[in-house]
Design a protein around this motif. Structure first.
Motif, PDB file in Angstrom:
ATOM      1  N   TYR A   1       9.045  47.829 -15.701  1.00  0.00           N
ATOM      2  CA  TYR A   1      10.337  47.573 -15.057  1.00  0.00           C
ATOM      3  C   TYR A   1      11.018  46.351 -15.673  1.00  0.00           C
ATOM      4  CZ  TYR A   1       8.403  50.711 -11.510  1.00  0.00           C
ATOM      5  OH  TYR A   1       7.843  51.783 -10.869  1.00  0.00           O
TER       6      TYR A   1
ATOM      7  N   SER B   1       3.507  45.631  -5.778  1.00  0.00           N
ATOM      8  CA  SER B   1       4.664  46.293  -6.398  1.00  0.00           C
ATOM      9  C   SER B   1       5.956  45.687  -5.854  1.00  0.00           C
ATOM     10  CB  SER B   1       4.659  47.802  -6.130  1.00  0.00           C
ATOM     11  OG  SER B   1       4.947  48.054  -4.763  1.00  0.00           O
TER      12      SER B   1
ATOM     13  N   GLU C   1       8.446  47.144  -4.701  1.00  0.00           N
ATOM     14  CA  GLU C   1       8.919  47.874  -3.521  1.00  0.00           C
ATOM     15  C   GLU C   1       8.336  47.315  -2.222  1.00  0.00           C
ATOM     16  OE1 GLU C   1      10.075  52.471  -2.482  1.00  0.00           O
ATOM     17  OE2 GLU C   1       8.378  52.075  -3.816  1.00  0.00           O
TER      18      GLU C   1
ATOM     19  N   LEU D   1      16.818  47.703 -10.151  1.00  0.00           N
ATOM     20  CA  LEU D   1      15.742  48.589  -9.690  1.00  0.00           C
ATOM     21  C   LEU D   1      16.254  49.612  -8.679  1.00  0.00           C
ATOM     22  CD1 LEU D   1      12.810  46.017  -9.161  1.00  0.00           C
ATOM     23  CD2 LEU D   1      13.119  47.606 -11.072  1.00  0.00           C
TER      24      LEU D   1
ATOM     25  N   GLU E   1      18.470  52.262 -10.457  1.00  0.00           N
ATOM     26  CA  GLU E   1      17.669  53.208 -11.232  1.00  0.00           C
ATOM     27  C   GLU E   1      16.715  54.031 -10.348  1.00  0.00           C
ATOM     28  OE1 GLU E   1      18.072  53.748 -14.531  1.00  0.00           O
ATOM     29  OE2 GLU E   1      19.750  52.335 -14.401  1.00  0.00           O
ATOM     30  N   ASN E   2      16.810  53.828  -9.026  1.00  0.00           N
ATOM     31  CA  ASN E   2      15.979  54.554  -8.040  1.00  0.00           C
ATOM     32  C   ASN E   2      14.485  54.270  -8.182  1.00  0.00           C
ATOM     33  OD1 ASN E   2      18.134  55.887  -6.678  1.00  0.00           O
ATOM     34  ND2 ASN E   2      18.285  57.335  -8.398  1.00  0.00           N
ATOM     35  N   TYR E   3      14.154  53.066  -8.676  1.00  0.00           N
ATOM     36  CA  TYR E   3      12.747  52.683  -8.729  1.00  0.00           C
ATOM     37  C   TYR E   3      12.285  52.166  -7.373  1.00  0.00           C
ATOM     38  CZ  TYR E   3      13.215  53.052 -13.802  1.00  0.00           C
ATOM     39  OH  TYR E   3      13.447  53.525 -15.076  1.00  0.00           O
TER      40      TYR E   3
END
Length: 298
Positions: A7, A47, A49, A87, A90-92
Motif C-alpha cells: 500500500y 492492518s 483497516e 486507501l 482505491e477501496n483498500y
C-alpha cells in the motif's frame, strides 16, 4: 529489515506520478506514515483497516506528549489523512478514521522581509572586482528581481535565461514550469557575471549550470545560504536573512506598490491564492504613507 508494504509503495508511486510531489515532500510523507506504522505495531494493529478514531486520537496525544511543534503535528496528520484518503479511494479500506479528527491550528507568522533601503544595502555588498563577487551580485539581484526559491535558482542552466527578453524559465514545485521576469538590474548583473566571471571560475568546463562554485561545478542551495549569511554580517539590520527572506521581500514590495495579488501568485509559483495572501500585510511605512496622503488632518 522493514516489512514489505504494498500500500505504501503504491501510494509513493501515486505521489510521484499523479501528484508530481517533490523529493522533499515525498520523503516527509513516507517517513510520517512509517512512524504511524510503528505506533500501530505498538498497539498490535496489523492492518490499516483496523485503525479507528480513538487510535488516531491516541496518536495525536502521543505526538503532543513527545513535544512536537504544532507545525510538525499538522504535517504528520496531513500526510496520514492523504494516505488514508488514497486507501479509501482505491477501496483498500472502507472508512477513513482521519476524517473525523481535526489537527491543531498553526499560528500564521508574518514573513520576515527587508525594507527597500535594507535590500539595497545587501545588493551593494558583493565585490564587483572579483569573479566570486560578480557571481554573488548576480545571485542576489536575481533572487530579488524574480522571487524564485533558492532551489529554483541553483537549478537554472545557461539556456534557462533569455537576457534579450529578460525572462527566466523556472522549474518549481511539482515539476511545474513558469516564466519569471528578471528586471534591468538583474539582467545587467547576469551579463557582467556571464561575460566577465563565469568562464574564470572554470574556463575548461562544459557545465551547463548558470551559477558555478569556485570549482566550476553547479552551485548548491546550501552554498547560496552561506554566501547570504556572509553578506548579512555586514548589514546594519539585526534581522535573520535567508534566501526565502529575499523571496518574501520581493512579494511584499510588489504588493505594497499596488501589484495585483493574482499576478504575485503567478510570479511566486503558488498553486493556491491563500498561500500568497500572507503577504498582504502592510508595513508601517506603507501605513504612514496612506495616512499622510488621505487623512485630512495628517
Amino acid at each position: 529489515m522493514e516489512p514489505y508494504d504494498p500500500y505504501l509503495i503504491e501510494f509513493q508511486g501515486y505521489l510521484q506520478i499523479e501528484k508530481n510531489a517533490s523529493p522533499h515532500t515525498l520523503k516527509n510523507y513516507i517517513r510520517d506514515i512509517k512512524d504511524f506504522r510503528l505506533y500501530m505495531a505498538s498497539l498490535g494493529l496489523t492492518s490499516y483497516e483496523k485503525v479507528e478514531y480513538l487510535h488516531v486520537r491516541g496518536y495525536l496525544a502521543l505526538l503532543n506528549k513527545m513535544e512536537y511543534t504544532r507545525k510538525t503535528i499538522s504535517r504528520k496528520m496531513s500526510s496520514l489523512r492523504a494516505f488514508y484518503r488514497f486507501l479509501t479511494r482505491e477501496n483498500y479500506i472502507q472508512t477513513n478514521p482521519f476524517q473525523m479528527v481535526s489537527t491543531p491550528k498553526i499560528e500564521k507568522k508574518l514573513p520576515q522581509f527587508l525594507y527597500p533601503e535594507e535590500i539595497e544595502e545587501l545588493l551593494r555588498l558583493p565585490d564587483r572586482s572579483s569573479p566570486i563577487g560578480l557571481r554573488d551580485r548576480a545571485i542576489l539581484e536575481t533572487l530579488y528581481a524574480s522571487g524564485m526559491r533558492v532551489n529554483e535558482l541553483v537549478s537554472l542552466d545557461l539556456d534557462s535565461i533569455d537576457l534579450m527578453t529578460g525572462n527566466a524559465l523556472v522549474f518549481g514545485k511539482g515539476a511545474k514550469e513558469r516564466y519569471v521576469p528578471l528586471g534591468t538590474y538583474a539582467i545587467k548583473a547576469l551579463k557582467d557575471y556571464i561575460n566577465n566571471a563565469r568562464t574564470k571560475l572554470n574556463p575548461l568546463s562544459h557545465e551547463k549550470a548558470l551559477f558555478l562554485n569556485r570549482y566550476g561545478k553547479r552551485l548548491s542551495d546550501r552554498s547560496v545560504r552561506r554566501l547570504i549569511d556572509k553578506y548579512v554580517r555586514y548589514l546594519s539590520t539585526v534581522k535573520k536573512v535567508s534566501p526565502h527572506t529575499i523571496r518574501h521581500t520581493f512579494a511584499t514590495h510588489l504588493l505594497n506598490a499596488g501589484a495585483d495579488l493574482r499576478a504575485v501568485q503567478e510570479l511566486l509559483g503558488h498553486v493556491n491564492i491563500s498561500t500568497t495572501q500572507i503577504y498582504t500585510h502592510v508595513t508601517k511605512d506603507r501605513l504612514q504613507t496612506i495616512y499622510k496622503n488621505f487623512h485630512p488632518r495628517a
